[in-house]
Design an enzyme around this catalytic site. Structure first.
Site, PDB file in Angstrom:
ATOM      1  N   TYR A  26      -3.772   4.388   1.161  1.00 46.13           N
ATOM      2  CA  TYR A  26      -4.077   4.832   2.508  1.00 46.13           C
ATOM      3  C   TYR A  26      -5.248   5.811   2.517  1.00 46.13           C
ATOM      4  O   TYR A  26      -6.067   5.810   3.439  1.00 46.13           O
ATOM      5  CB  TYR A  26      -2.823   5.466   3.135  1.00 46.13           C
ATOM      6  CG  TYR A  26      -2.984   5.880   4.583  1.00 46.13           C
ATOM      7  CD1 TYR A  26      -3.160   4.934   5.581  1.00 46.13           C
ATOM      8  CD2 TYR A  26      -2.956   7.218   4.938  1.00 46.13           C
ATOM      9  CE1 TYR A  26      -3.308   5.309   6.905  1.00 46.13           C
ATOM     10  CE2 TYR A  26      -3.097   7.609   6.265  1.00 46.13           C
ATOM     11  CZ  TYR A  26      -3.272   6.654   7.242  1.00 46.13           C
ATOM     12  OH  TYR A  26      -3.425   7.017   8.555  1.00 46.13           O
ATOM     13  N   ASN A  67       0.832  -1.192   0.000  1.00 41.26           N
ATOM     14  CA  ASN A  67       0.000   0.000   0.000  1.00 41.26           C
ATOM     15  C   ASN A  67       0.869   1.244   0.000  1.00 41.26           C
ATOM     16  O   ASN A  67       2.043   1.191   0.348  1.00 41.26           O
ATOM     17  CB  ASN A  67      -0.987   0.002   1.182  1.00 41.26           C
ATOM     18  CG  ASN A  67      -0.384   0.522   2.465  1.00 41.26           C
ATOM     19  OD1 ASN A  67       0.329  -0.198   3.147  1.00 41.26           O
ATOM     20  ND2 ASN A  67      -0.668   1.754   2.806  1.00 41.26           N
ATOM     21  N   CYS A  68       0.277   2.344  -0.430  1.00 43.89           N
ATOM     22  CA  CYS A  68       0.944   3.644  -0.419  1.00 43.89           C
ATOM     23  C   CYS A  68      -0.126   4.693  -0.119  1.00 43.89           C
ATOM     24  O   CYS A  68      -1.146   4.366   0.496  1.00 43.89           O
ATOM     25  CB  CYS A  68       1.643   3.911  -1.751  1.00 43.89           C
ATOM     26  SG  CYS A  68       0.514   4.021  -3.154  1.00 43.89           S
ATOM     27  N   ARG A  69       0.031   5.891  -0.574  1.00 41.50           N
ATOM     28  CA  ARG A  69      -0.966   6.932  -0.282  1.00 41.50           C
ATOM     29  C   ARG A  69      -2.221   6.760  -1.123  1.00 41.50           C
ATOM     30  O   ARG A  69      -3.329   6.791  -0.606  1.00 41.50           O
ATOM     31  CB  ARG A  69      -0.354   8.318  -0.501  1.00 41.50           C
ATOM     32  CG  ARG A  69      -1.302   9.448  -0.157  1.00 41.50           C
ATOM     33  CD  ARG A  69      -0.644  10.827  -0.286  1.00 41.50           C
ATOM     34  NE  ARG A  69      -1.621  11.862   0.007  1.00 41.50           N
ATOM     35  CZ  ARG A  69      -2.480  12.352  -0.886  1.00 41.50           C
ATOM     36  NH1 ARG A  69      -2.473  11.906  -2.122  1.00 41.50           N
ATOM     37  NH2 ARG A  69      -3.348  13.286  -0.539  1.00 41.50           N
TER      38      ARG A  69
END
Length: 174
Positions: free
Chosen positions: A165, A136-138
């Site tokens: 996120y 996952n990332c932003r």
């Protein structure tokens, strides 16, 4: 026909120069990859491999996890969640149980022997056949890049959080 002395050597000389330059470039690329400089290797890989889809994103059902699916995986403790954002972004807020594995270190980290991975990240090293690896990332862009790297390395069952996120916070809060 009169051929000058210098023109006899110009074609072979140019060919030889071209070979030397291309061989030198090839050796430089090989050395960079051998030493695992992730930013240069990632840059080279971007232009030397094909993308799974236009734009290089993984949005098919087998490649993504929704926030609600991830919540179920987390509650069952059946997930290896890797947050590929930079450490400062991770410190600003992250999904519970996520391990920070910045995008520019994904390849070299996944190449670590299991003992070294566990020592560095304090979690079990992911296996190539594991079906519970999630990046996952932003917003889902960098996690898609991490997924592409992992899949290229043989982690074919890995997935990423669709929307990242931001989607997690919108749906699950945090």
């Amino acid at each position: 026909m009169i051929v000058s002395h210098s023109s006899l050597y110009s074609v072979p000389a140019l060919t030889m120069l071209s070979l030397l330059l291309s061989r030198g470039f090839c050796q430089a690329v090989t050395e960079v990859n051998r030493r695992s400089y992730p930013t240069v290797a990632s840059f080279i890989r971007t232009y030397t491999t094909t993308s799974p889809t236009c734009g290089g994103t993984y949005d098919d059902e087998a490649s993504v996890v929704s926030p609600s699916q991830l919540k179920a995986m987390l509650s069952n403790r059946n997930v290896q969640l890797f947050d590929v954002r930079n450490p400062d972004e991770y410190q600003g807020g992250h999904i519970p149980q996520a391990v920070n594995l910045p995008l520019d270190t994904v390849e070299e980290s996944l190449k670590l022997p299991p003992e070294s991975f566990k020592q560095k990240f304090e979690v079990k090293a992911p296996g190539k056949d594991d079906d519970n690896i999630v990046f996952n990332c932003r917003t889902g862009v960098r996690s898609g890049e991490a997924l592409a790297i992992a899949r290229q390395m043989g982690f074919h069952r890995a997935r990423h959080l669709k929307g990242g996120y931001v989607a997690w916070v919108e749906q699950e809060g945090n």
